[in-house]
Scaffold this motif. Sequence first.
Motif, PDB file in Angstrom:
ATOM      1  N   ILE A  86     -10.213   0.915   0.155  1.00  0.00           N
ATOM      2  CA  ILE A  86      -9.162   1.062   1.162  1.00  0.00           C
ATOM      3  C   ILE A  86      -8.085   2.031   0.668  1.00  0.00           C
ATOM      4  O   ILE A  86      -7.898   3.096   1.261  1.00  0.00           O
ATOM      5  CB  ILE A  86      -8.554  -0.311   1.533  1.00  0.00           C
ATOM      6  N   THR A  87      -7.451   1.668  -0.416  1.00  0.00           N
ATOM      7  CA  THR A  87      -6.377   2.523  -0.927  1.00  0.00           C
ATOM      8  C   THR A  87      -6.867   3.952  -1.184  1.00  0.00           C
ATOM      9  O   THR A  87      -6.170   4.914  -0.861  1.00  0.00           O
ATOM     10  CB  THR A  87      -5.794   1.903  -2.217  1.00  0.00           C
TER      11      THR A  87
ATOM     12  N   ASN B   6       0.398  -5.675  13.343  1.00  0.00           N
ATOM     13  CA  ASN B   6      -0.942  -6.136  12.970  1.00  0.00           C
ATOM     14  C   ASN B   6      -1.986  -5.685  13.980  1.00  0.00           C
ATOM     15  O   ASN B   6      -3.126  -5.435  13.614  1.00  0.00           O
ATOM     16  CB  ASN B   6      -0.973  -7.669  12.882  1.00  0.00           C
ATOM     17  N   GLN B   9      -2.871  -2.276  13.211  1.00  0.00           N
ATOM     18  CA  GLN B   9      -3.694  -2.318  11.999  1.00  0.00           C
ATOM     19  C   GLN B   9      -5.141  -2.652  12.337  1.00  0.00           C
ATOM     20  O   GLN B   9      -6.062  -2.015  11.846  1.00  0.00           O
ATOM     21  CB  GLN B   9      -3.104  -3.374  11.052  1.00  0.00           C
ATOM     22  N   TYR B  85      -1.380   3.366   7.236  1.00  0.00           N
ATOM     23  CA  TYR B  85      -2.139   2.144   7.519  1.00  0.00           C
ATOM     24  C   TYR B  85      -3.319   1.882   6.606  1.00  0.00           C
ATOM     25  O   TYR B  85      -3.777   0.748   6.510  1.00  0.00           O
ATOM     26  CB  TYR B  85      -2.613   2.144   8.969  1.00  0.00           C
ATOM     27  N   ILE B  86      -3.837   2.904   5.985  1.00  0.00           N
ATOM     28  CA  ILE B  86      -5.004   2.680   5.130  1.00  0.00           C
ATOM     29  C   ILE B  86      -4.599   2.750   3.657  1.00  0.00           C
ATOM     30  O   ILE B  86      -4.710   1.754   2.940  1.00  0.00           O
ATOM     31  CB  ILE B  86      -6.134   3.678   5.455  1.00  0.00           C
ATOM     32  N   PHE B  89      -2.247   0.133   2.881  1.00  0.00           N
ATOM     33  CA  PHE B  89      -2.539  -1.170   3.479  1.00  0.00           C
ATOM     34  C   PHE B  89      -2.256  -2.342   2.542  1.00  0.00           C
ATOM     35  O   PHE B  89      -1.494  -3.247   2.888  1.00  0.00           O
ATOM     36  CB  PHE B  89      -3.999  -1.237   3.954  1.00  0.00           C
ATOM     37  N   TYR B  90      -2.830  -2.314   1.379  1.00  0.00           N
ATOM     38  CA  TYR B  90      -2.715  -3.470   0.497  1.00  0.00           C
ATOM     39  C   TYR B  90      -1.270  -3.832   0.175  1.00  0.00           C
ATOM     40  O   TYR B  90      -0.870  -4.995   0.299  1.00  0.00           O
ATOM     41  CB  TYR B  90      -3.504  -3.265  -0.813  1.00  0.00           C
ATOM     42  N   ASN B  92       1.290  -3.211   1.861  1.00  0.00           N
ATOM     43  CA  ASN B  92       2.039  -3.592   3.068  1.00  0.00           C
ATOM     44  C   ASN B  92       1.598  -4.889   3.732  1.00  0.00           C
ATOM     45  O   ASN B  92       2.237  -5.345   4.673  1.00  0.00           O
ATOM     46  CB  ASN B  92       1.959  -2.472   4.121  1.00  0.00           C
ATOM     47  N   ILE B  93       0.501  -5.441   3.268  1.00  0.00           N
ATOM     48  CA  ILE B  93       0.001  -6.680   3.916  1.00  0.00           C
ATOM     49  C   ILE B  93       1.128  -7.703   4.037  1.00  0.00           C
ATOM     50  O   ILE B  93       1.765  -8.021   3.071  1.00  0.00           O
ATOM     51  CB  ILE B  93      -1.149  -7.345   3.109  1.00  0.00           C
TER      52      ILE B  93
END
Lengths: 93, 93
Positions: A86-87, B6, B9, B85-86, B89-90, B92-93
């Motif tokens: 993902i990252t 979300n 997302q 968003y990608i 992502f982690y 920002n969860i």
Amino acid sequence: MLNEENKNQIAIFKALADPVRLEIIKYLKEAKEEVTCGEVGKATNISKTSGSYHFKLLQSAGLINARKDAREKYVSLNKSTFDEYITNFYENI
Amino acid sequence: MLNEENKNQIAIFKALADPVRLEIIKYLKEAKEEVTCGEVGKATNISKTSGSYHFKLLQSAGLINARKDAREKYVSLNKSTFDEYITNFYENI
DNA sequence: CGAATAGTTCAAAATATTTTGAACTATTTC
DNA sequence: GAAATAGTTCAAAATATTTTGAACTATTCG
């Protein structure tokens, strides 16, 4: 055509593309340590059966680690999959 | 429950969770500049109709920029959506 | 041992996504 | 203006995903 690696990538995006699983992931991130499926299920309000389905899917995508201890199953995020798929997605496309 | 952010997302992960769209994205990343839908469709071997469906979906997820010039539609990746968003992502969860 | 608890499996039903072809709009070319 | 080209729209069909409940296994507790 898509190769093996792309299939993993798609399985991972599919796993993330669902509201129930996103809630599970949020919960697991907050939890910081491993927790039981039951605990997550209660917190996120999903049935046992549905939980079982979603945990299995997350696991087969490599997004969570799971360990069964007697009656209970303990789950936690597998951060390395997030990092790798993902990252780093954009740069690796 | 999930909020508005979300939902974006999820729409983004859904958009990425498909082999046809992943091929389109690869092509667009390689292309570096905007190209027509027709060019991408030929390169990736998808029908006009199917292409139209997938480009629309990618666009509504914010993953591509699209601009219509007379008969043709030019598309390119919207890198900022990937970043926000990608890639992030982690965290920002 | 019997009841309770944690989770799994299965198949059916409910939903959501994708593909298809035909008909369409708008633009360009001859 | 007629034909070709680029793309869109629509509804139906094909596929894929998710939810549900009942029946199940394994473990724990009284």
